[in-house]
Write an enzyme that holds these catalytic residues in place. Sequence first.
Site, PDB file in Angstrom:
ATOM      1  N   TYR A  49       0.839  -1.212   0.000  1.00 32.38           N
ATOM      2  CA  TYR A  49       0.000   0.000   0.000  1.00 32.38           C
ATOM      3  C   TYR A  49       0.870   1.258   0.000  1.00 32.38           C
ATOM      4  O   TYR A  49       0.681   2.168  -0.809  1.00 32.38           O
ATOM      5  CB  TYR A  49      -0.919  -0.014   1.221  1.00 32.38           C
ATOM      6  CG  TYR A  49      -1.841   1.192   1.318  1.00 32.38           C
ATOM      7  CD1 TYR A  49      -3.013   1.261   0.574  1.00 32.38           C
ATOM      8  CD2 TYR A  49      -1.535   2.256   2.165  1.00 32.38           C
ATOM      9  CE1 TYR A  49      -3.867   2.367   0.672  1.00 32.38           C
ATOM     10  CE2 TYR A  49      -2.375   3.363   2.270  1.00 32.38           C
ATOM     11  CZ  TYR A  49      -3.542   3.411   1.528  1.00 32.38           C
ATOM     12  OH  TYR A  49      -4.377   4.506   1.625  1.00 32.38           O
TER      13      TYR A  49
HETATM   14  N1  LIG Z   1      -9.462   5.576   5.278  1.00 39.11           N
HETATM   15  C1  LIG Z   1      -8.307   6.187   5.424  1.00 39.11           C
HETATM   16  O1  LIG Z   1      -7.832   6.420   6.562  1.00 39.11           O
HETATM   17  C2  LIG Z   1      -7.534   6.662   4.216  1.00 39.11           C
HETATM   18  C3  LIG Z   1      -6.379   7.428   4.453  1.00 39.11           C
HETATM   19  C4  LIG Z   1      -5.644   7.906   3.399  1.00 39.11           C
HETATM   20  C5  LIG Z   1      -6.052   7.615   2.108  1.00 39.11           C
HETATM   21  N2  LIG Z   1      -7.152   6.850   1.890  1.00 39.11           N
HETATM   22  C6  LIG Z   1      -7.518   6.573   0.483  1.00 39.11           C
HETATM   23  O2  LIG Z   1      -8.835   7.044   0.248  1.00 39.11           O
HETATM   24  C7  LIG Z   1      -9.458   6.230  -0.753  1.00 39.11           C
HETATM   25  C8  LIG Z   1     -10.807   5.732  -0.236  1.00 39.11           C
HETATM   26  O3  LIG Z   1     -10.580   4.971   0.936  1.00 39.11           O
HETATM   27  P1  LIG Z   1     -11.740   4.532   1.955  1.00 39.11           P
HETATM   28  O4  LIG Z   1     -11.125   4.486   3.283  1.00 39.11           O
HETATM   29  O5  LIG Z   1     -12.953   5.330   1.690  1.00 39.11           O
HETATM   30  O6  LIG Z   1     -11.940   3.016   1.472  1.00 39.11           O
HETATM   31  P2  LIG Z   1     -13.260   2.065   1.475  1.00 39.11           P
HETATM   32  O7  LIG Z   1     -14.227   2.494   2.507  1.00 39.11           O
HETATM   33  O8  LIG Z   1     -12.708   0.688   1.499  1.00 39.11           O
HETATM   34  O9  LIG Z   1     -13.903   2.366   0.037  1.00 39.11           O
HETATM   35  C9  LIG Z   1     -13.202   2.020  -1.140  1.00 39.11           C
HETATM   36  C10 LIG Z   1     -14.096   2.250  -2.350  1.00 39.11           C
HETATM   37  O10 LIG Z   1     -13.340   1.930  -3.525  1.00 39.11           O
HETATM   38  C11 LIG Z   1     -14.040   0.924  -4.280  1.00 39.11           C
HETATM   39  N3  LIG Z   1     -13.067   0.105  -4.987  1.00 39.11           N
HETATM   40  C12 LIG Z   1     -12.175  -0.770  -4.466  1.00 39.11           C
HETATM   41  N4  LIG Z   1     -11.458  -1.334  -5.466  1.00 39.11           N
HETATM   42  C13 LIG Z   1     -11.901  -0.801  -6.632  1.00 39.11           C
HETATM   43  C14 LIG Z   1     -11.580  -0.975  -8.002  1.00 39.11           C
HETATM   44  N5  LIG Z   1     -10.627  -1.834  -8.404  1.00 39.11           N
HETATM   45  N6  LIG Z   1     -12.246  -0.254  -8.928  1.00 39.11           N
HETATM   46  C15 LIG Z   1     -13.215   0.618  -8.548  1.00 39.11           C
HETATM   47  N7  LIG Z   1     -13.589   0.821  -7.288  1.00 39.11           N
HETATM   48  C16 LIG Z   1     -12.930   0.118  -6.332  1.00 39.11           C
HETATM   49  C17 LIG Z   1     -14.903   0.198  -3.245  1.00 39.11           C
HETATM   50  O11 LIG Z   1     -16.055  -0.424  -3.786  1.00 39.11           O
HETATM   51  P3  LIG Z   1     -16.044  -1.931  -4.412  1.00 39.11           P
HETATM   52  O12 LIG Z   1     -15.304  -2.780  -3.437  1.00 39.11           O
HETATM   53  O13 LIG Z   1     -17.507  -2.264  -4.536  1.00 39.11           O
HETATM   54  O14 LIG Z   1     -15.379  -1.796  -5.742  1.00 39.11           O
HETATM   55  C18 LIG Z   1     -15.327   1.383  -2.363  1.00 39.11           C
HETATM   56  O15 LIG Z   1     -16.404   2.060  -2.962  1.00 39.11           O
HETATM   57  C19 LIG Z   1      -8.459   5.120  -1.079  1.00 39.11           C
HETATM   58  O16 LIG Z   1      -7.703   5.474  -2.226  1.00 39.11           O
HETATM   59  C20 LIG Z   1      -7.553   5.092   0.156  1.00 39.11           C
HETATM   60  O17 LIG Z   1      -6.281   4.588  -0.129  1.00 39.11           O
HETATM   61  C21 LIG Z   1      -7.902   6.365   2.927  1.00 39.11           C
END
Ligand SMILES: NC(=O)c1ccc[n+]([C@@H]2O[C@H](COP(=O)([O-])OP(=O)(O)OC[C@H]3O[C@@H](n4cnc5c(N)ncnc54)[C@H](OP(=O)(O)O)[C@@H]3O)[C@@H](O)[C@H]2O)c1
Length: 265
Positions: free
Chosen positions: A153
């Site tokens: 990651y």
């Molecule tokens: N949460 C944190 O603390 C955090 C911190 C820094 C950065 N981020 C970044 O923010 C973004 C969103 O994170 P989140 O925490 O909201 O994650 P999450 O709750 O797991 O949501 C991820 C979303 O992405 C979709 N997804 C996963 N794989 C995909 C693919 N191959 N193609 C299209 N859609 C896909 C999922 O839906 P499906 O599984 O149905 O496809 C879901 O809608 C990510 O890039 C993550 O790295 C998160």
Amino acid sequence: MNIVITGSTKGIGLGMAREFLKRGHDVVISSRRADAVDTTVTELRAEFPDRRIAGQSCDVVEYAAVEALWECAVRELGQVDIWVNNAGRDGTKVPFFALPPEDYVQTVQTNVIGMMHCCRVVIPGMYKQGSGKIFNMEGFGSNGQVRPAIAPYGTTKYAVKYLTKALALELKNTPVQMCYLSPGIVVTDMLVPPPDQRGEGWERSKKILNILADTVETVTPFLVEGMLKANKNGAAVRWLTPGKVRRRFATSLFRKRDIFGPLGF
Ligand SMILES: NC(=O)c1ccc[n+]([C@@H]2O[C@H](COP(=O)([O-])OP(=O)(O)OC[C@H]3O[C@@H](n4cnc5c(N)ncnc54)[C@H](OP(=O)(O)O)[C@@H]3O)[C@@H](O)[C@H]2O)c1
């Protein structure tokens, strides 16, 4: 404005969609699962009956699916003003030598190849329109920080920063803006392990997360305001700056936060 957000059926992506809609903008919702896209679109249409809300399933790893998402957005909304490359995965959190190869392959494909596919499809489309902003979602590792058990990651998010910087350079003096988006640490399915995996390690992590993490509802209004206001190539919208981290640790000495309790974790 018209907005496309990849991975917007839950977590930060869905939160950002809601905030754009609240401010009177129109959105296209997407993720890999068609049923989740349909459910999300139905719920948002009920919440925001005056807005145009479209949905299209799209696995960002598949180039043709990304092309279909762009075409859907243009067909439904006319043009795309902001495209958010939010879809991402973190993978299983174990040391790299114990990780099944398919796990890190999927992480690299989603976070790097998926983002490249989206940029490759969207840049020429926005260039033809004569305007547009693309935001690439950073994450742990983007600033070079390193921690065990999250190597793939961190590697991909380091790459996201490089890719964004390189593409911003290429897009200098064009009508397309390539920008960074950073949400800090947010309580989503990605951050919180499933109940059967919340052991002692999770209880230890919670101590730091209670200082630094925030909810989707806290962070997404800031991200959306920042994306709407950003007006230059290479702009960065970042929630948890180093100064904010220092202030959080300083105030944690006399102000205890419990971010997980009210959310039921
Ligand atoms: N949460 C944190 O603390 C955090 C911190 C820094 C950065 N981020 C970044 O923010 C973004 C969103 O994170 P989140 O925490 O909201 O994650 P999450 O709750 O797991 O949501 C991820 C979303 O992405 C979709 N997804 C996963 N794989 C995909 C693919 N191959 N193609 C299209 N859609 C896909 C999922 O839906 P499906 O599984 O149905 O496809 C879901 O809608 C990510 O890039 C993550 O790295 C998160």
